[in-house]
Scaffold this motif. Structure first.
Motif, PDB file in Angstrom:
ATOM      1  N   ALA A   1      33.176  51.453  66.152  1.00 38.26           N
ATOM      2  CA  ALA A   1      33.446  49.994  66.818  1.00 38.26           C
ATOM      3  C   ALA A   1      34.981  49.646  66.892  1.00 38.26           C
ATOM      4  CB  ALA A   1      32.472  48.946  66.204  1.00 38.26           C
ATOM      5  N   VAL A   2      35.406  49.646  65.930  1.00 37.59           N
ATOM      6  CA  VAL A   2      36.920  49.395  65.611  1.00 37.59           C
ATOM      7  C   VAL A   2      37.824  50.614  65.278  1.00 37.59           C
ATOM      8  CG1 VAL A   2      38.593  47.605  64.401  1.00 37.59           C
ATOM      9  CG2 VAL A   2      36.236  47.024  64.793  1.00 37.59           C
ATOM     10  N   ALA A   3      38.629  50.939  66.348  1.00 38.34           N
ATOM     11  CA  ALA A   3      39.356  51.986  66.067  1.00 38.34           C
ATOM     12  C   ALA A   3      40.822  51.825  65.730  1.00 38.34           C
ATOM     13  CB  ALA A   3      39.420  52.770  67.427  1.00 38.34           C
ATOM     14  N   ALA A   4      40.856  50.896  64.608  1.00 36.83           N
ATOM     15  CA  ALA A   4      41.830  50.561  63.857  1.00 36.83           C
ATOM     16  C   ALA A   4      41.609  50.984  62.433  1.00 36.83           C
ATOM     17  CB  ALA A   4      42.310  49.051  63.890  1.00 36.83           C
ATOM     18  N   SER A   5      42.784  51.416  61.897  1.00 36.05           N
ATOM     19  CA  SER A   5      42.584  51.866  60.608  1.00 36.05           C
ATOM     20  C   SER A   5      43.740  51.691  59.580  1.00 36.05           C
ATOM     21  CB  SER A   5      42.305  53.439  60.495  1.00 36.05           C
ATOM     22  OG  SER A   5      42.257  53.720  59.063  1.00 36.05           O
ATOM     23  N   ARG A   6      43.729  51.577  58.359  1.00 37.14           N
ATOM     24  CA  ARG A   6      44.896  51.256  57.553  1.00 37.14           C
ATOM     25  C   ARG A   6      45.184  52.478  57.018  1.00 37.14           C
ATOM     26  NH1 ARG A   6      41.454  46.566  55.460  1.00 37.14           N
ATOM     27  NH2 ARG A   6      40.116  48.321  54.221  1.00 37.14           N
ATOM     28  N   LYS A   7      44.438  53.415  57.231  1.00 36.89           N
ATOM     29  CA  LYS A   7      44.964  54.907  56.907  1.00 36.89           C
ATOM     30  C   LYS A   7      46.040  55.438  57.968  1.00 36.89           C
ATOM     31  CE  LYS A   7      42.564  57.917  54.899  1.00 36.89           C
ATOM     32  NZ  LYS A   7      42.666  58.210  53.448  1.00 36.89           N
ATOM     33  N   ALA A   8      46.969  55.572  57.746  1.00 36.55           N
ATOM     34  CA  ALA A   8      48.108  56.188  58.450  1.00 36.55           C
ATOM     35  C   ALA A   8      47.596  57.308  59.298  1.00 36.55           C
ATOM     36  CB  ALA A   8      49.294  56.622  57.576  1.00 36.55           C
TER      37      ALA A   8
END
Length: 171
Positions: free
Chosen positions: A34-41
């Motif tokens: 749903a959210v294609a943001a990540s804290r993983k590089a």
């Protein structure tokens, strides 16, 4: 019979993730977050799409198939019955059904992998999405684990393979 892969990126890095996809022969990645943001590089939408393109893997985001926030919260809390109930209702919505039809078309022509965060496919909504896809296509599902790509290199001959023309369009 053809195959639909799934993978989560929890517990891995972008390099091992890419090696896993390539070892399995994946040519398309269907992001069902749903959210294609990540804290993983490397795993946020733009960076991931760029890296995949560099590796010859097509990227597409199916946002409407993402798990809604209450479902993600239930899963994070370990309430998997509630999570499945929430996502089961969500996938029946008109936007999710339209996105599911697009996903089914997307998987027909090349080896495709569904992406989400969770390593364990049994606690991730991508398994529910995969079941919906295979119901329409007849494909088999193969869950990849991106923390050890060498297992797929060592056992490449045993991996299921995509067979163009099998599935919905051949029916």
């Amino acid at each position: 019979m053809s195959v639909l892969f799934t993978v989560g990126y929890e517990g891995t890095d972008i390099d091992r993730f890419i090696r896993t996809l390539k070892a399995a022969g994946v040519e398309r990645l269907a992001d069902v977050r749903a959210v294609a943001a990540s804290r993983k590089a490397g795993f946020s939408k733009t960076k991931l799409a760029e890296r995949l393109a560099d590796e010859g893997i097509e990227y597409s985001h199916f946002i409407a198939l993402g798990d809604p926030k209450p479902g993600r919260e239930a899963a994070r809390a370990g309430n998997f019955d509630l999570f499945r109930s929430i996502y089961g209702a969500h996938i029946q919505t008109a936007p999710a059904q339209e996105s599911l039809r697009k996903l089914i078309d997307f998987v027909q022509d090349a080896p495709t992998c569904l992406l989400c965060f969770e390593r364990d496919p049994e606690t991730c909504h991508r398994t529910i999405v995969a079941r919906e896809v295979i119901e329409e296509t007849g494909f088999e599902v193969f869950n990849l684990f991106a923390d050890d790509p060498e297992r797929y290199v060592r056992h490449a001959a045993k991996l299921p393979r995509f067979h163009s023309g099998e599935g919905l369009t051949a029916a």
